[in-house]
Design a protein around this motif. Structure first.
Motif, mmCIF file in Angstrom:
data_model
loop_
_atom_site.group_PDB
_atom_site.id
_atom_site.type_symbol
_atom_site.label_atom_id
_atom_site.label_comp_id
_atom_site.label_asym_id
_atom_site.label_seq_id
_atom_site.Cartn_x
_atom_site.Cartn_y
_atom_site.Cartn_z
ATOM 1 N N VAL A 191 0.853 -1.188 0.000
ATOM 2 C CA VAL A 191 0.000 0.000 0.000
ATOM 3 C C VAL A 191 0.891 1.240 0.000
ATOM 4 N N VAL A 192 0.594 2.165 -0.904
ATOM 5 C CA VAL A 192 1.366 3.406 -0.992
ATOM 6 C C VAL A 192 1.079 4.275 0.226
ATOM 7 N N GLN A 193 2.141 4.791 0.827
ATOM 8 C CA GLN A 193 2.015 5.642 2.002
ATOM 9 C C GLN A 193 1.872 7.109 1.581
ATOM 10 N N PRO A 194 1.265 7.934 2.439
ATOM 11 C CA PRO A 194 1.001 9.324 2.044
ATOM 12 C C PRO A 194 2.246 10.208 1.939
ATOM 13 N N ASP A 195 3.308 9.840 2.627
ATOM 14 C CA ASP A 195 4.488 10.703 2.622
ATOM 15 C C ASP A 195 5.491 10.247 1.562
ATOM 16 N N ILE A 196 6.205 11.187 1.012
ATOM 17 C CA ILE A 196 7.259 10.923 0.031
ATOM 18 C C ILE A 196 8.607 10.908 0.750
ATOM 19 N N GLN A 197 9.455 9.910 0.437
ATOM 20 C CA GLN A 197 10.773 9.884 1.042
ATOM 21 C C GLN A 197 11.814 10.347 0.023
ATOM 22 N N ILE A 198 12.956 10.729 0.536
ATOM 23 C CA ILE A 198 14.042 11.220 -0.312
ATOM 24 C C ILE A 198 15.184 10.217 -0.298
ATOM 25 N N GLY A 199 15.560 9.746 -1.478
ATOM 26 C CA GLY A 199 16.716 8.880 -1.599
ATOM 27 C C GLY A 199 17.843 9.632 -2.292
ATOM 28 N N LEU A 200 19.044 9.100 -2.202
ATOM 29 C CA LEU A 200 20.194 9.712 -2.859
ATOM 30 C C LEU A 200 20.731 8.768 -3.926
ATOM 31 N N LYS A 201 20.845 9.261 -5.142
ATOM 32 C CA LYS A 201 21.400 8.477 -6.242
ATOM 33 C C LYS A 201 22.491 9.312 -6.900
ATOM 34 N N HIS A 207 13.019 11.605 -5.350
ATOM 35 C CA HIS A 207 11.763 11.445 -4.627
ATOM 36 C C HIS A 207 11.235 10.032 -4.858
ATOM 37 N N GLN A 208 10.780 9.411 -3.759
ATOM 38 C CA GLN A 208 10.333 8.027 -3.839
ATOM 39 C C GLN A 208 8.996 7.831 -3.132
ATOM 40 N N TRP A 209 8.165 6.988 -3.736
ATOM 41 C CA TRP A 209 6.975 6.508 -3.045
ATOM 42 C C TRP A 209 7.414 5.474 -2.020
ATOM 43 N N ARG A 210 6.819 5.527 -0.835
ATOM 44 C CA ARG A 210 7.032 4.475 0.155
ATOM 45 C C ARG A 210 5.836 3.552 0.123
ATOM 46 N N LEU A 211 6.105 2.244 0.171
ATOM 47 C CA LEU A 211 5.032 1.252 0.155
ATOM 48 C C LEU A 211 5.246 0.271 1.294
ATOM 49 N N ARG A 212 4.146 -0.169 1.876
ATOM 50 C CA ARG A 212 4.219 -1.113 2.986
ATOM 51 C C ARG A 212 3.248 -2.263 2.777
ATOM 52 N N LEU A 213 3.677 -3.411 3.250
ATOM 53 C CA LEU A 213 2.815 -4.586 3.290
ATOM 54 C C LEU A 213 2.831 -5.093 4.721
ATOM 55 N N TYR A 214 1.734 -4.912 5.431
ATOM 56 C CA TYR A 214 1.609 -5.377 6.807
ATOM 57 C C TYR A 214 0.531 -6.453 6.840
ATOM 58 N N LEU A 215 0.911 -7.671 7.223
ATOM 59 C CA LEU A 215 0.001 -8.808 7.182
ATOM 60 C C LEU A 215 -0.377 -9.260 8.590
ATOM 61 N N THR A 216 -1.664 -9.415 8.815
ATOM 62 C CA THR A 216 -2.148 -10.015 10.049
ATOM 63 C C THR A 216 -2.396 -11.500 9.772
ATOM 64 N N GLU A 217 -2.634 -12.257 10.823
ATOM 65 C CA GLU A 217 -2.945 -13.674 10.625
ATOM 66 C C GLU A 217 -4.238 -13.829 9.822
ATOM 67 N N GLU A 218 -5.168 -12.899 10.018
ATOM 68 C CA GLU A 218 -6.414 -12.936 9.243
ATOM 69 C C GLU A 218 -6.116 -12.672 7.767
ATOM 70 N N ASP A 219 -5.201 -11.742 7.509
ATOM 71 C CA ASP A 219 -4.807 -11.466 6.125
ATOM 72 C C ASP A 219 -4.234 -12.720 5.474
ATOM 73 N N LEU A 220 -3.401 -13.425 6.215
ATOM 74 C CA LEU A 220 -2.763 -14.620 5.661
ATOM 75 C C LEU A 220 -3.781 -15.704 5.368
ATOM 76 N N ALA A 221 -4.823 -15.766 6.189
ATOM 77 C CA ALA A 221 -5.845 -16.790 5.992
ATOM 78 C C ALA A 221 -6.675 -16.536 4.736
ATOM 79 N N THR A 222 -6.794 -15.274 4.352
ATOM 80 C CA THR A 222 -7.623 -14.921 3.195
ATOM 81 C C THR A 222 -6.802 -14.502 1.984
#
Length: 239
Positions: A191-201, A207-222
């Motif tokens: 899931v894309v997060q609302p804040d933008i992070q800054i990386g160095l290249k 500017h980078q999109w931050r994304l997270r995947l947080y799974l609960t046991e219920e999520d894993l079951a479905t």
């Protein structure tokens, strides 16, 4: 897909967390053998996800100097030299789960003799220790637009990180404007997060999109189960 080792080998795997440079030649060779014996996962009927090997060096150097690949990656140096590939490949033995499965896998086109076409990796950091990115990948431009990476990422997370490591929380990022990478992760559940992070290249802010995947046991079951593909009959037994 999990490798099982006798107690003495399990003890050796406990020590795999130290840097490859700190291992004795005997320790490194033994762990490299365990790493390289991992049974690859079939992502599609023609593409495997398996161990990164020393023989991948030349292909890796070529891809990391290809602007179509490099421009979307923050970490690799530019120009990318053979010694950079040697160092990165050597670190593979300290990138294993306690059960002996690689945390960073190579994607290979088995119809082309197992040619390296990309890689996908994840971290085994504890969920409470998340810091920065712990999921990443790249893919040869010749294979873009085929849904390969979404399948590979889902399969690797499920079979190695979730099942073996027990991770439930993941961070990743994509350069703003890299819609293909963002959509790949969203297909897997990030899931894309609302804040933008800054990386160095190369010393320049990105500017980078931050994304997270947080799974609960219920999520894993479905959650949709990632099923290994059935290889083409001509490729059965290929590795």
């Amino acid at each position: 897909m999990t490798l099982h080792f006798p107690p003495q080998q399990s003890t050796q795997l406990e020590s795999a967390k130290k840097k490859a440079s700190d291992m004795t030649p005997e320790e490194f060779d033994q762990l490299a053998q365990l790493h390289d014996s991992f049974k690859p996962l079939w992502v599609t009927p023609t593409i495997q996800a398996g161990p990164i090997l020393p023989s991948d060096k030349d292909d890796l150097v070529g891809y990391m100097n290809d602007e179509r690949v490099y421009s979307f990656l923050i970490g690799p140096p530019n120009p990318y030299l053979p010694e950079h590939a040697d160092h990165w490949i050597r670190t593979r033995v300290s990138r294993m789960t306690i059960k002996g499965s690689p945390l960073h896998l190579a994607l290979r086109d088995m119809e082309k003799g197992g040619k390296l076409i990309g890689s996908v990796g994840c971290s085994d950091e504890l969920d409470e220790n998340l810091d920065g990115d712990d999921t990443g990948y790249w893919l040869s431009p010749d294979y873009h637009g085929q849904g390969i990476m979404a399948k590979a990422l889902r399969l690797v997370l499920q079979e190695i990180s979730i099942k073996e490591v027990g991770k439930r929380k993941y961070n990743s990022c994509a350069n703003v404007g890299n819609w293909a990478s963002r959509k790949t992760m969203e297909k897997v559940g990030f899931v894309v997060q609302p804040d933008i992070q800054i990386g160095l290249k190369d010393g320049v802010e990105v500017h980078q999109w931050r994304l997270r995947l947080y799974l609960t046991e219920e999520d894993l079951a479905t959650r949709e189960v990632a099923i290994e593909a059935t290889p083409l009959p001509s490729l059965v037994g290929a590795k």
